[in-house]
Write an enzyme that holds these catalytic residues in place. Structure first.
Site, PDB file in Angstrom:
ATOM      1  N   TYR A 176       0.585  -1.169   0.082  1.00 42.40           N
ATOM      2  CA  TYR A 176      -0.325  -0.152  -0.315  1.00 42.40           C
ATOM      3  C   TYR A 176       0.936   0.968  -0.012  1.00 42.40           C
ATOM      4  CZ  TYR A 176       0.729   0.945   4.827  1.00 42.40           C
ATOM      5  OH  TYR A 176       1.456   1.334   6.133  1.00 42.40           O
ATOM      6  N   CYS A 177      -0.092   2.084   0.015  1.00 41.68           N
ATOM      7  CA  CYS A 177       0.985   3.700  -0.308  1.00 41.68           C
ATOM      8  C   CYS A 177       0.195   4.889   0.098  1.00 41.68           C
ATOM      9  CB  CYS A 177       2.328   4.497  -1.475  1.00 41.68           C
ATOM     10  SG  CYS A 177       1.147   4.016  -3.482  1.00 41.68           S
ATOM     11  N   THR A 178      -0.045   6.176  -0.581  1.00 38.61           N
ATOM     12  CA  THR A 178      -0.761   6.968  -0.962  1.00 38.61           C
ATOM     13  C   THR A 178      -1.805   6.966  -0.985  1.00 38.61           C
ATOM     14  OG1 THR A 178       1.224   8.954   0.642  1.00 38.61           O
ATOM     15  CG2 THR A 178      -0.777   9.483  -0.465  1.00 38.61           C
TER      16      THR A 178
END
Length: 318
Positions: A176-178
């Site tokens: 996951y990331c922003t």
């Protein structure tokens, strides 16, 4: 009622003449009075912009009307003002600096999980939640039990994969990331390196907060606009970061008032005023220290800013 929208989006797609497209896109943003940062490369489009709601609606419609960008997933938040002071539309080698230019997410990447799917899978025993963001981002907020990497920039991610192999190669990896863009290449690289069960949170933390309530995301999400951080978790919110000065719990993210330092850290309101926005006595007494207004955000100088800079043609000659 908030009159402004803030858009976060990306699309990996082939652009034959990115410089020409950059100019066309720059002009579109000017016509719609948008501000923000947009990166265009041969591999696609990456941006975060703000503008009046109706202007942002027109922008999203114009982008999606182009078959190359029809699949673009816009994350939309709202504000009572612009989240940016300027508009920058730039042509670069990659839409996110990754050192993985050989990877095309349209050919192979991790399985996309919608927020509710991610929520159901994240606590399974055979799952590892992997944060692919930089340290200053996950220090203020991350998923509960997430594995984080000591990296200052996403381009450092590939160097950490051997360590991940030793511990987690046989696990299901949920990246996951922003907003999802880094996971496209991170998950593809993990597959290339021999990981077999790789997934990614579609739309990233921002979409997870909007569609799944943000459950088990601890702290706040670092964002790349004037807000610095945003709330994500509406179910079981908590604070995980500490004041850089006094170590009390705080998720109040600031930039050090010393422009030569400018680190992004959590500083509580009390220490913010006592230190005048600086992270240390040395920075507080620096000869170029910036005036502290209580926000901890320092807008870059706009003197001489020309929104038409970079265009090959003036409006009069277009």
């Amino acid at each position: 009622m908030k009159d402004y929208s803030i858009l976060l989006y990306y699309c990996y797609t082939q652009i034959e003449d990115p410089e020409q497209f950059r100019e066309e896109h720059h002009r579109l943003c000017l016509d719609l009075n948008l501000r923000g940062r947009i990166i265009i490369a041969a591999e696609g489009l990456n941006g975060t912009v703000s503008g009046l709601k109706e202007d942002c609606e027109k922008y999203m419609a114009a982008v999606k009307a182009d078959p190359r960008f029809a699949k673009t997933d816009f994350k939309v938040d709202y504000s009572d003002k612009h989240a940016f002071a300027k508009l920058h539309v730039r042509h670069k080698p990659e839409i996110v600096h990754s050192s993985l230019r050989n990877i095309d997410p349209n050919k192979r990447t991790g399985i996309h999980l919608e927020p509710e799917e991610f929520k159901k899978m994240k606590d399974s025993e055979d799952v590892v939640i992997l944060d692919v963001r930089s340290d200053y981002e996950f220090n203020v907020g991350r998923f509960k039990n997430a594995v984080t990497l000591p990296i200052e920039n996403f381009r450092d991610f590939p160097a950490k994969v051997d360590e991940l192999k030793e511990k987690y190669k046989d696990k299901k990896i949920l990246t996951y990331c922003t907003g999802g863009i880094k996971c496209e290449k991170a998950s593809a690289f993990l597959l290339e390196q021999g990981f077999e069960n790789v997934y990614q949170l579609h739309g990233g933390i921002i979409k997870y907060g909007m569609e799944a309530g943000g459950e088990d995301f601890e702290g706040k999400c670092y964002v790349f606009d004037n807000r610095l951080t945003v709330d994500v978790n509406k179910v079981n919110p908590t604070v995980i970061s500490q004041c850089y000065v006094c170590a009390t719990p705080s998720d109040r993210m600031v930039n050090c008032a010393n422009p030569s330092c400018n680190i992004h850290v959590a500083i509580c309101e009390s220490c913010g005023h006592e230190m005048q926005g600086a992270c240390s006595e040395e920075c507080k007494n620096h000869p170029e220290v910036r005036p502290y207004d209580g926000s901890g955000y320092y807008q870059k100088e706009t003197n001489g800013y020309n929104p038409f800079k970079g265009l090959k043609r003036t409006k009069a000659n277009a």
